[in-house]
Design a protein around this motif. Structure first.
Motif, mmCIF file in Angstrom:
data_model
loop_
_atom_site.group_PDB
_atom_site.id
_atom_site.type_symbol
_atom_site.label_atom_id
_atom_site.label_comp_id
_atom_site.label_asym_id
_atom_site.label_seq_id
_atom_site.Cartn_x
_atom_site.Cartn_y
_atom_site.Cartn_z
ATOM 1 N N GLU A 198 13.548 7.219 10.235
ATOM 2 C CA GLU A 198 14.227 5.941 10.357
ATOM 3 C C GLU A 198 15.729 6.165 10.224
ATOM 4 O O GLU A 198 16.180 6.860 9.315
ATOM 5 N N ARG A 211 16.250 1.671 12.259
ATOM 6 C CA ARG A 211 15.646 1.783 13.585
ATOM 7 C C ARG A 211 14.718 2.986 13.610
ATOM 8 O O ARG A 211 15.092 4.084 13.208
ATOM 9 N N ASP A 226 21.385 -5.752 21.625
ATOM 10 C CA ASP A 226 20.309 -4.962 21.036
ATOM 11 C C ASP A 226 19.922 -3.913 22.063
ATOM 12 O O ASP A 226 19.473 -4.253 23.165
#
Length: 197
Positions: A9, A14, A60
């Motif tokens: 991560e 993310r 995003d």
């Protein structure tokens, strides 16, 4: 089939992963991949580390592809923009991996879901009920240009958007979520400016 993967991560929570797979026909080939059937002969894969990161305001990220052009390295990022005014295709010069530089960005439309690169063209799956395939000329990374839009024929319903995309040997493969019509589409892009279904 030999497969190895690692997941972690990032500092922005993310999920990240890297995987590699090889199909082998005999033990000698397996040993040639690193001995003991380990496709990662080095321990550098045991502790991946973030070299640097860049935050792109207002979007995003949904996909990334890299390409070397004229000896320089570029990353092409697709995005689902948070507002119509924000770009959904961003180009970075990553020749200096510690200092990625944003070169240009364009707003293709309602957002992009995925990217594949073939030659000097980026093929992107658009989050749209029409023109789900977008072709962008990236020969000049400082000024990417949309050169073609193509719809997925016979697709309708709740999820007609282009969801995933792949490129191989002058063919582009576009996938959608389950919807009315087919979910898998193949385009001939021998001439990228005229995708043929």
């Amino acid at each position: 089939h030999i497969e190895s993967s690692i997941s972690w991560e990032s500092e922005h929570a993310r999920a990240q992963n890297v995987a590699v797979g090889s199909t082998v026909g005999n033990i000698n080939i397996a040993k040639a991949l690193g001995g003991g059937c380990d496709p990662f002969p080095s321990s550098i894969w045991d502790t991946p580390a973030i070299r640097t990161s860049v935050d792109i305001a207002g979007i995003d990220g949904t996909g990334i592809a890299v390409r070397s052009i004229d000896g320089r390295h570029y990353a092409f990022v697709t995005a689902d923009s948070l507002a119509p005014a924000f770009p959904d295709f961003v180009v970075f010069d990553v020749s200096d991996e510690m200092e990625p530089a944003e070169l240009d960005s364009i707003n293709v439309g309602p957002g992009l879901n995925d990217i594949a690169i073939g030659g000097h063209y980026a093929y992107v799956a658009q989050h749209s009920a029409t023109n789900q395939l977008v072709v962008i000329d990236i020969n000049n990374p400082n000024a990417p240009t949309v050169v073609a839009l193509a719809p997925l024929p016979g697709v309708a319903g709740v999820n007609p958007e282009g969801q995933s995309i792949a490129y191989n040997d002058n063919r582009v493969y576009v996938g959608t979520n389950r919807t009315i019509g087919h979910e898998f589409h193949v385009f001939d892009v021998s001439d990228p400016t005229i995708p043929l279904f």
